[in-house]
Design a protein around this motif. Structure first.
Motif, mmCIF file in Angstrom:
data_model
loop_
_atom_site.group_PDB
_atom_site.id
_atom_site.type_symbol
_atom_site.label_atom_id
_atom_site.label_comp_id
_atom_site.label_asym_id
_atom_site.label_seq_id
_atom_site.Cartn_x
_atom_site.Cartn_y
_atom_site.Cartn_z
ATOM 1 N N ALA A 210 -32.354 -45.678 -11.671
ATOM 2 C CA ALA A 210 -32.548 -44.442 -12.437
ATOM 3 C C ALA A 210 -32.121 -43.214 -11.649
ATOM 4 C CB ALA A 210 -34.011 -44.326 -12.850
ATOM 5 N N ASN A 211 -32.325 -43.239 -10.332
ATOM 6 C CA ASN A 211 -31.966 -42.090 -9.503
ATOM 7 C C ASN A 211 -30.475 -42.000 -9.216
ATOM 8 O OD1 ASN A 211 -34.660 -41.405 -9.334
ATOM 9 N ND2 ASN A 211 -34.971 -42.301 -7.320
ATOM 10 N N THR A 212 -29.769 -43.110 -9.380
ATOM 11 C CA THR A 212 -28.362 -43.153 -8.989
ATOM 12 C C THR A 212 -27.408 -43.126 -10.174
ATOM 13 O OG1 THR A 212 -28.987 -44.457 -7.042
ATOM 14 C CG2 THR A 212 -26.662 -44.449 -7.629
ATOM 15 N N VAL A 213 -27.786 -43.766 -11.271
ATOM 16 C CA VAL A 213 -26.893 -43.884 -12.433
ATOM 17 C C VAL A 213 -27.321 -42.872 -13.488
ATOM 18 C CG1 VAL A 213 -25.960 -45.423 -14.180
ATOM 19 C CG2 VAL A 213 -26.604 -46.338 -11.931
ATOM 20 N N PRO A 214 -26.508 -41.850 -13.744
ATOM 21 C CA PRO A 214 -26.895 -40.810 -14.712
ATOM 22 C C PRO A 214 -27.120 -41.387 -16.111
ATOM 23 C CG PRO A 214 -24.993 -40.120 -13.405
ATOM 24 C CD PRO A 214 -25.207 -41.576 -13.119
ATOM 25 N N ARG A 269 -25.566 -53.669 -15.898
ATOM 26 C CA ARG A 269 -24.128 -53.420 -16.112
ATOM 27 C C ARG A 269 -23.732 -51.997 -15.758
ATOM 28 N NH1 ARG A 269 -23.260 -55.485 -22.151
ATOM 29 N NH2 ARG A 269 -25.311 -54.495 -22.304
ATOM 30 N N ARG A 270 -24.682 -51.081 -15.837
ATOM 31 C CA ARG A 270 -24.377 -49.677 -15.528
ATOM 32 C C ARG A 270 -24.223 -49.426 -14.028
ATOM 33 N NH1 ARG A 270 -26.268 -45.977 -19.277
ATOM 34 N NH2 ARG A 270 -25.280 -44.425 -17.912
ATOM 35 N N THR A 271 -24.532 -50.422 -13.196
ATOM 36 C CA THR A 271 -24.484 -50.228 -11.747
ATOM 37 C C THR A 271 -23.167 -50.693 -11.139
ATOM 38 O OG1 THR A 271 -25.416 -52.409 -11.169
ATOM 39 C CG2 THR A 271 -26.969 -50.633 -11.665
ATOM 40 N N ALA A 272 -22.215 -51.110 -11.971
ATOM 41 C CA ALA A 272 -20.983 -51.713 -11.461
ATOM 42 C C ALA A 272 -20.250 -50.811 -10.473
ATOM 43 C CB ALA A 272 -20.066 -52.082 -12.619
ATOM 44 N N GLY A 273 -20.280 -49.501 -10.685
ATOM 45 C CA GLY A 273 -19.590 -48.580 -9.788
ATOM 46 C C GLY A 273 -20.449 -48.059 -8.653
ATOM 47 N N LYS A 274 -21.634 -48.640 -8.465
ATOM 48 C CA LYS A 274 -22.570 -48.194 -7.432
ATOM 49 C C LYS A 274 -22.945 -49.389 -6.547
ATOM 50 C CE LYS A 274 -22.881 -44.100 -9.432
ATOM 51 N NZ LYS A 274 -22.366 -42.868 -8.797
ATOM 52 N N PRO A 275 -22.118 -49.726 -5.562
ATOM 53 C CA PRO A 275 -22.324 -50.968 -4.806
ATOM 54 C C PRO A 275 -23.682 -51.090 -4.136
ATOM 55 C CG PRO A 275 -20.159 -50.038 -4.346
ATOM 56 C CD PRO A 275 -20.897 -49.017 -5.156
ATOM 57 N N LEU A 276 -24.235 -49.982 -3.617
ATOM 58 C CA LEU A 276 -25.539 -50.069 -2.940
ATOM 59 C C LEU A 276 -26.652 -50.491 -3.891
ATOM 60 C CD1 LEU A 276 -25.590 -46.982 -0.530
ATOM 61 C CD2 LEU A 276 -25.469 -49.391 0.103
ATOM 62 N N ILE A 277 -26.480 -50.195 -5.181
ATOM 63 C CA ILE A 277 -27.456 -50.622 -6.183
ATOM 64 C C ILE A 277 -27.065 -51.963 -6.773
ATOM 65 C CG2 ILE A 277 -28.536 -50.020 -8.382
ATOM 66 C CD1 ILE A 277 -29.317 -48.224 -6.092
ATOM 67 N N ALA A 278 -25.771 -52.153 -7.005
ATOM 68 C CA ALA A 278 -25.302 -53.384 -7.647
ATOM 69 C C ALA A 278 -25.667 -54.620 -6.846
ATOM 70 C CB ALA A 278 -23.791 -53.315 -7.866
ATOM 71 N N ILE A 279 -25.614 -54.547 -5.511
ATOM 72 C CA ILE A 279 -25.939 -55.712 -4.690
ATOM 73 C C ILE A 279 -27.407 -56.100 -4.861
ATOM 74 C CG2 ILE A 279 -26.464 -54.318 -2.637
ATOM 75 C CD1 ILE A 279 -24.844 -57.836 -2.730
ATOM 76 N N LEU A 280 -28.285 -55.120 -5.088
ATOM 77 C CA LEU A 280 -29.698 -55.434 -5.310
ATOM 78 C C LEU A 280 -29.904 -56.079 -6.677
ATOM 79 C CD1 LEU A 280 -31.392 -52.260 -3.774
ATOM 80 C CD2 LEU A 280 -30.926 -54.464 -2.690
ATOM 81 N N GLN A 340 -15.660 -49.172 2.359
ATOM 82 C CA GLN A 340 -14.882 -50.374 2.096
ATOM 83 C C GLN A 340 -15.471 -51.604 2.788
ATOM 84 O OE1 GLN A 340 -12.423 -50.567 -0.171
ATOM 85 N NE2 GLN A 340 -13.014 -48.440 -0.575
ATOM 86 N N MET A 341 -16.038 -51.427 3.977
ATOM 87 C CA MET A 341 -16.586 -52.590 4.684
ATOM 88 C C MET A 341 -17.854 -53.101 4.014
ATOM 89 S SD MET A 341 -15.770 -51.835 8.702
ATOM 90 C CE MET A 341 -15.984 -53.537 9.169
ATOM 91 N N GLU A 342 -18.681 -52.191 3.525
ATOM 92 C CA GLU A 342 -19.862 -52.630 2.766
ATOM 93 C C GLU A 342 -19.430 -53.375 1.500
ATOM 94 O OE1 GLU A 342 -21.428 -49.055 5.069
ATOM 95 O OE2 GLU A 342 -19.593 -49.565 3.986
ATOM 96 N N LYS A 343 -18.460 -52.825 0.796
ATOM 97 C CA LYS A 343 -17.993 -53.484 -0.430
ATOM 98 C C LYS A 343 -17.451 -54.876 -0.128
ATOM 99 C CE LYS A 343 -16.774 -49.091 -2.649
ATOM 100 N NZ LYS A 343 -15.657 -48.229 -3.119
ATOM 101 N N ALA A 344 -16.701 -54.990 0.973
ATOM 102 C CA ALA A 344 -16.164 -56.294 1.352
ATOM 103 C C ALA A 344 -17.286 -57.256 1.728
ATOM 104 C CB ALA A 344 -15.185 -56.134 2.514
ATOM 105 N N ALA A 345 -18.288 -56.762 2.446
ATOM 106 C CA ALA A 345 -19.416 -57.612 2.835
ATOM 107 C C ALA A 345 -20.183 -58.089 1.609
ATOM 108 C CB ALA A 345 -20.342 -56.855 3.784
ATOM 109 N N TYR A 346 -20.411 -57.192 0.656
ATOM 110 C CA TYR A 346 -21.118 -57.573 -0.570
ATOM 111 C C TYR A 346 -20.310 -58.617 -1.351
ATOM 112 C CZ TYR A 346 -23.913 -53.304 0.187
ATOM 113 O OH TYR A 346 -24.728 -52.325 0.705
ATOM 114 N N ALA A 347 -18.997 -58.414 -1.414
ATOM 115 C CA ALA A 347 -18.149 -59.380 -2.122
ATOM 116 C C ALA A 347 -18.203 -60.739 -1.444
ATOM 117 C CB ALA A 347 -16.709 -58.872 -2.183
ATOM 118 N N CYS A 348 -18.211 -60.736 -0.113
ATOM 119 C CA CYS A 348 -18.266 -61.996 0.629
ATOM 120 C C CYS A 348 -19.558 -62.752 0.356
ATOM 121 C CB CYS A 348 -18.120 -61.731 2.127
ATOM 122 S SG CYS A 348 -16.433 -61.383 2.671
ATOM 123 N N ILE A 349 -20.688 -62.058 0.421
ATOM 124 C CA ILE A 349 -21.942 -62.793 0.270
ATOM 125 C C ILE A 349 -22.176 -63.199 -1.180
ATOM 126 C CG2 ILE A 349 -23.573 -60.865 -0.109
ATOM 127 C CD1 ILE A 349 -25.320 -62.385 2.073
#
Length: 403
Positions: A210-214, A269-280, A340-349
């Motif tokens: 709620a705090n991140t996705v308008p 689905r609304r978190t797709a562009g917010k990796p720090l939230i999407a991984i959770l 980019q490194m966080e995004k790559a790490a999330y994609a890997c795991i």
């Protein structure tokens, strides 16, 4: 995953500024680093043993590779992350100092020595140090909560003591040749961490979203909120003590449905562009998947190992990586933004979870390939974390504040 600034510390509990080495300023620093490095080494070694690639036939843990892997990923790797997180959060919740400096260094040294001795032996010394680590951490954390009167968080201290107790059962069972009981205690440890994700995730993932996705709308069902923890606890208990049978399958299925309904109200689905939230969200989404697979395994329809790894690699692994990036950024004075490194790490795991869980279920004849691929992706995820975050965790905060 817990917001570390949830409560403002009382002014009367102000702590003095720390002047030692930055890596010992707060517990998240050494324990995130040690656990991430251990995640790479331990999974690499175990996979090599499992696949017959380990070149040193005589240089394996005395307890056997499978038991070592089960114990170390729960009571070694995950326990270090939990301790680092709770000690860091505890300072914010109470305004009182949790272990730092020399005391923190001693705790980290005990953890590290236990990891070495769990491989080399002797077993009695390894067990003593391993149990001492969690007991000292649980007692220290409870002491801070009691001094501050933080009764709301006593349950988290109790969870640390319970993790210690399950670890004690593992060691006692192993010493007496009760291999099944030892494995059940490791499964119970997984269940405890699953409950931790269920409780804490239910508090903070909707709030972060709620705090991140308008404009996002979070929907909650009172019935689900009242029942999801109890159902999940019942399912993990049943799957540990009686992994086969219709009753276990029914409880696990109900828990899976409750978790899925709960997650369905969080607008994932609304978190797709917010990796720090999407991984959770991805981590939490692996809970109903794992529980559903446990239900299928209870009926003999699926591989129980795949179900457990949906919870360990998927739910726990993704939650840990999401947590140790988010909290490390915040507590080193940096913006909560994934590069980019966080995004790559999330994609890997995330891909590691797919390989380890769905690969063997869909194409079981290629199981060694799926396991090797999942291990390589897991290792890559934590290597990426180490490359980017080691400088962050070993240097003073970027904003000049204490911590």
């Amino acid at each position: 995953m817990l917001p570390l600034a949830q409560n403002q510390p009382p002014a009367s509990h102000a702590t003095t500024r720390y002047h030692g080495h930055p890596v010992l300023a707060l517990a998240f620093r050494p324990f995130y680093l040690l656990a991430a490095a251990f995640a790479v080494v331990a999974v690499g070694v175990w996979t090599a043993i499992y696949l017959g690639w380990w070149p040193h036939a005589g240089a394996q843990p005395a307890m056997g590779g499978m038991l070592w892997h089960a114990h170390e990923m729960v009571f070694g790797f995950a326990a270090a992350i939990v301790v680092g997180f709770l000690f860091t959060a505890g300072k914010n919740w109470t305004g009182l100092q949790t272990p730092q400096g020399g005391l923190l260094a001693c705790l980290a040294a005990v953890w590290l020595a236990a990891r070495v001795l769990m491989w080399t032996g002797p077993a009695a010394v390894a067990a003593g140090l391993d149990l001492a680590f969690l007991l000292l951490c649980a007692a220290s954390f409870l002491r801070v909560l009691v001094r501050a009167g933080s009764t709301r968080n006593y349950g988290l201290a109790a969870a640390l003591f319970l993790l210690w107790a399950l670890n004690a059962v593992f060691h006692v069972a192993l010493a007496n040749g009760a291999v099944l009981l030892a494995l059940q205690s490791a499964d119970a440890g997984i269940g405890l961490i699953v409950i931790f994700i269920t409780v804490i995730g239910g508090r903070v993932i909707p709030m972060f979203t709620a705090n991140t996705v308008p404009g996002v709308r979070i929907r909650r069902s009172a019935a689900i909120e009242r029942s999801v923890v109890a159902l999940t606890l019942a399912a993990m208990t049943a799957c540990t003590l009686a992994p086969r049978g219709m009753a276990t399958a029914a409880i696990a299925l109900l828990a899976a449905l409750a978790q899925a309904v709960r997650l369905g109200g969080w607008s994932s689905r609304r978190t797709a562009g917010k990796p720090l939230i999407a991984i959770l969200h991805l981590a939490y989404g692996c809970l109903p998947l794992g529980l559903l697979l446990l239900a299928a395994a209870a009926l003999g329809w699926a591989d129980r190992s795949a179900a457990l790894h949906a919870l360990t690699v998927g739910a726990i692994g993704c939650a840990i990586l999401g947590m140790i990036t988010r909290t490390a950024l915040g507590h080193t004075g940096r913006k909560l933004e994934a590069g980019q490194m966080e995004k790559a790490a999330y994609a890997c795991i995330g891909t590691a979870a797919l390989f380890r869980v769905l690969g063997p279920l869909l194409l079981p004849q290629y199981k060694p390939f799926w396991i090797a691929g999942a291990a390589a992706l897991w290792m890559a995820a934590f290597l990426l974390y180490l490359v980017k975050y080691t400088p962050y965790l070993t240097r003073p905060r970027a904003d000049g504040r204490d911590g």
